[in-house]
Design a protein around this motif. Structure first.
Motif, PDB file in Angstrom:
ATOM      1  N   VAL A   1       0.867  -1.174   0.000  1.00 30.11           N
ATOM      2  CA  VAL A   1       0.000   0.000   0.000  1.00 30.11           C
ATOM      3  C   VAL A   1       0.904   1.225   0.000  1.00 30.11           C
ATOM      4  CG1 VAL A   1      -1.618   1.364   1.383  1.00 30.11           C
ATOM      5  CG2 VAL A   1      -1.896  -1.098   1.248  1.00 30.11           C
ATOM      6  N   THR A   2       0.636   2.150  -0.891  1.00 28.09           N
ATOM      7  CA  THR A   2       1.299   3.443  -0.823  1.00 28.09           C
ATOM      8  C   THR A   2       0.344   4.390  -0.125  1.00 28.09           C
ATOM      9  OG1 THR A   2       2.562   3.056  -2.840  1.00 28.09           O
ATOM     10  CG2 THR A   2       2.328   5.349  -2.131  1.00 28.09           C
ATOM     11  N   ALA A   3       0.793   4.911   1.020  1.00 25.73           N
ATOM     12  CA  ALA A   3       0.001   5.855   1.800  1.00 25.73           C
ATOM     13  C   ALA A   3       0.481   7.257   1.443  1.00 25.73           C
ATOM     14  CB  ALA A   3       0.176   5.579   3.284  1.00 25.73           C
ATOM     15  N   ARG A   4      -0.457   8.151   1.129  1.00 20.69           N
ATOM     16  CA  ARG A   4      -0.113   9.511   0.714  1.00 20.69           C
ATOM     17  C   ARG A   4      -0.888  10.514   1.573  1.00 20.69           C
ATOM     18  NH1 ARG A   4       2.397  11.066  -3.682  1.00 20.69           N
ATOM     19  NH2 ARG A   4       2.010   9.082  -4.713  1.00 20.69           N
ATOM     20  N   ALA A   5      -0.179  11.544   2.016  1.00 21.41           N
ATOM     21  CA  ALA A   5      -0.755  12.579   2.866  1.00 21.41           C
ATOM     22  C   ALA A   5      -1.205  13.783   2.042  1.00 21.41           C
ATOM     23  CB  ALA A   5       0.282  13.024   3.898  1.00 21.41           C
TER      24      ALA A   5
ATOM     25  N   ASP B   1      -0.968  -4.589  14.844  1.00 17.79           N
ATOM     26  CA  ASP B   1      -2.260  -3.902  14.902  1.00 17.79           C
ATOM     27  C   ASP B   1      -2.066  -2.431  14.549  1.00 17.79           C
ATOM     28  OD1 ASP B   1      -3.622  -6.202  15.605  1.00 17.79           O
ATOM     29  OD2 ASP B   1      -3.483  -5.824  17.751  1.00 17.79           O
ATOM     30  N   VAL B   2      -1.824  -2.164  13.268  1.00 19.91           N
ATOM     31  CA  VAL B   2      -1.614  -0.803  12.789  1.00 19.91           C
ATOM     32  C   VAL B   2      -2.973  -0.115  12.708  1.00 19.91           C
ATOM     33  CG1 VAL B   2      -0.733   0.631  10.907  1.00 19.91           C
ATOM     34  CG2 VAL B   2       0.437  -1.508  11.517  1.00 19.91           C
ATOM     35  N   LEU B   3      -3.051   1.020  13.363  1.00 20.16           N
ATOM     36  CA  LEU B   3      -4.300   1.761  13.482  1.00 20.16           C
ATOM     37  C   LEU B   3      -4.311   2.934  12.513  1.00 20.16           C
ATOM     38  CD1 LEU B   3      -6.687   1.698  15.668  1.00 20.16           C
ATOM     39  CD2 LEU B   3      -5.467   3.588  16.731  1.00 20.16           C
ATOM     40  N   VAL B   4      -5.472   3.222  11.966  1.00 22.40           N
ATOM     41  CA  VAL B   4      -5.693   4.502  11.307  1.00 22.40           C
ATOM     42  C   VAL B   4      -6.538   5.281  12.307  1.00 22.40           C
ATOM     43  CG1 VAL B   4      -6.643   5.741   9.333  1.00 22.40           C
ATOM     44  CG2 VAL B   4      -5.593   3.488   9.009  1.00 22.40           C
ATOM     45  N   ALA B   5      -5.884   6.228  12.981  1.00 22.79           N
ATOM     46  CA  ALA B   5      -6.523   6.952  14.080  1.00 22.79           C
ATOM     47  C   ALA B   5      -7.283   8.165  13.567  1.00 22.79           C
ATOM     48  CB  ALA B   5      -5.467   7.393  15.090  1.00 22.79           C
ATOM     49  N   TYR B   6      -8.446   8.413  14.184  1.00 19.71           N
ATOM     50  CA  TYR B   6      -9.191   9.648  13.951  1.00 19.71           C
ATOM     51  C   TYR B   6      -9.384  10.424  15.249  1.00 19.71           C
ATOM     52  CZ  TYR B   6     -12.945   6.187  14.763  1.00 19.71           C
ATOM     53  OH  TYR B   6     -13.713   5.155  15.250  1.00 19.71           O
ATOM     54  N   GLU B   7      -8.920   9.842  16.374  1.00 18.69           N
ATOM     55  CA  GLU B   7      -8.946  10.531  17.666  1.00 18.69           C
ATOM     56  C   GLU B   7      -7.637  10.293  18.396  1.00 18.69           C
ATOM     57  OE1 GLU B   7     -12.151   9.423  20.273  1.00 18.69           O
ATOM     58  OE2 GLU B   7     -13.687   9.920  18.787  1.00 18.69           O
TER      59      GLU B   7
ATOM     60  N   ASP C   1      -3.395  19.447  13.132  1.00 13.59           N
ATOM     61  CA  ASP C   1      -2.562  18.656  14.040  1.00 13.59           C
ATOM     62  C   ASP C   1      -2.655  17.177  13.696  1.00 13.59           C
ATOM     63  OD1 ASP C   1      -0.797  18.067  16.103  1.00 13.59           O
ATOM     64  OD2 ASP C   1      -2.396  17.950  17.596  1.00 13.59           O
ATOM     65  N   LYS C   2      -2.135  16.795  12.546  1.00 12.59           N
ATOM     66  CA  LYS C   2      -1.953  15.416  12.105  1.00 12.59           C
ATOM     67  C   LYS C   2      -3.221  14.718  11.642  1.00 12.59           C
ATOM     68  CE  LYS C   2       2.173  15.051  14.839  1.00 12.59           C
ATOM     69  NZ  LYS C   2       2.256  16.476  14.912  1.00 12.59           N
ATOM     70  N   GLY C   3      -4.334  15.377  11.609  1.00 18.81           N
ATOM     71  CA  GLY C   3      -5.586  14.736  11.248  1.00 18.81           C
ATOM     72  C   GLY C   3      -6.040  15.083   9.841  1.00 18.81           C
ATOM     73  N   PRO C   4      -7.185  14.625   9.451  1.00 17.80           N
ATOM     74  CA  PRO C   4      -8.126  13.901  10.295  1.00 17.80           C
ATOM     75  C   PRO C   4      -7.787  12.425  10.493  1.00 17.80           C
ATOM     76  CG  PRO C   4      -9.085  14.234   8.133  1.00 17.80           C
ATOM     77  CD  PRO C   4      -7.751  14.932   8.136  1.00 17.80           C
ATOM     78  N   LEU C   5      -6.810  11.910   9.715  1.00 14.56           N
ATOM     79  CA  LEU C   5      -6.426  10.497   9.853  1.00 14.56           C
ATOM     80  C   LEU C   5      -4.914  10.399   9.995  1.00 14.56           C
ATOM     81  CD1 LEU C   5      -8.659   8.979   7.016  1.00 14.56           C
ATOM     82  CD2 LEU C   5      -9.153   9.018   9.472  1.00 14.56           C
TER      83      LEU C   5
ATOM     84  N   TRP D   1       0.693  11.126   8.792  1.00 13.05           N
ATOM     85  CA  TRP D   1      -0.398  11.943   9.312  1.00 13.05           C
ATOM     86  C   TRP D   1      -1.010  12.732   8.169  1.00 13.05           C
ATOM     87  CZ3 TRP D   1       4.404  13.179  12.018  1.00 13.05           C
ATOM     88  CH2 TRP D   1       5.059  14.301  11.542  1.00 13.05           C
ATOM     89  N   GLN D   2      -2.184  13.242   8.393  1.00 12.78           N
ATOM     90  CA  GLN D   2      -3.001  13.877   7.349  1.00 12.78           C
ATOM     91  C   GLN D   2      -3.180  12.925   6.163  1.00 12.78           C
ATOM     92  OE1 GLN D   2      -0.886  17.591   6.700  1.00 12.78           O
ATOM     93  NE2 GLN D   2      -2.329  18.640   8.040  1.00 12.78           N
TER      94      GLN D   2
END
Length: 171
Positions: free
Chosen positions: A99-103, A120-126, A136-140, A163-164
């Protein structure tokens, strides 16, 4: 009887769509709000343009996961809430090996899908009970369980904490 005919009509429509597109395809629902994440590439649940788009409500409908860990860019232990990357990939029917993750700022990194099965890699929204904001690094934010695995404290893994997060490309 009317329900029976409706079911037949839906089935026929689905078969026609697969025949037109030349592959088995399950069209994902469209977001009701502006999308915050787009997944493209080798997946079975994408639309005719090859994408699955998600708004926050759709992402929050995935099984929720929590993680407490330190990060390389914040102080102390932080409490994150989001969804597991492997759950998102299963949801879209991912069929690749990376997977290529892009901000939002176009930062991109390639990550082996195997990592999402192994950790357990999380995609955090909080974070700490507050929504992550674009300022500040969001929303994901992709978050690794670095405190649970010594090998994840290596700087090479810190680069994968996107982030982002805005786009994922499955290959």
């Amino acid at each position: 009887m009317r329900g029976f005919f409706f079911s037949i009509l839906v089935l026929m429509s689905s078969c026609f769509s697969s025949a037109v597109h030349g592959r088995d395809m399950v069209i994902p629902p469209s977001p009701k709000a502006p999308p915050i994440l787009e997944v493209r590439g080798s997946a079975s649940r994408v639309d005719a343009e090859g994408a699955a788009q998600f708004d926050m409500e759709m992402l929050k409908a995935l099984p929720a996961a929590r993680l407490e860990t330190t990060t390389a860019v914040t102080d102390g232990v932080r409490r994150f809430k989001g969804f597991l990357m492997r759950d998102l990939l299963a949801h879209v029917g991912a069929q690749g090996t990376s997977v290529t993750a892009r901000a939002l700022n176009d930062y991109a990194i390639e990550i082996a899908i195997e990592e999402f099965d192994r950790f357990d890699v999380l995609v955090a929204y909080e974070m700490d009970g507050e929504p992550l904001l674009p300022s500040d690094k969001g929303p994901l934010w992709i978050v690794y369980p670095r405190d649970q695995h010594a090998e994840l404290q290596d700087i090479r893994f810190d680069y994968r904490w996107v982030w982002q997060l805005r786009w994922l490309e499955i290959r």
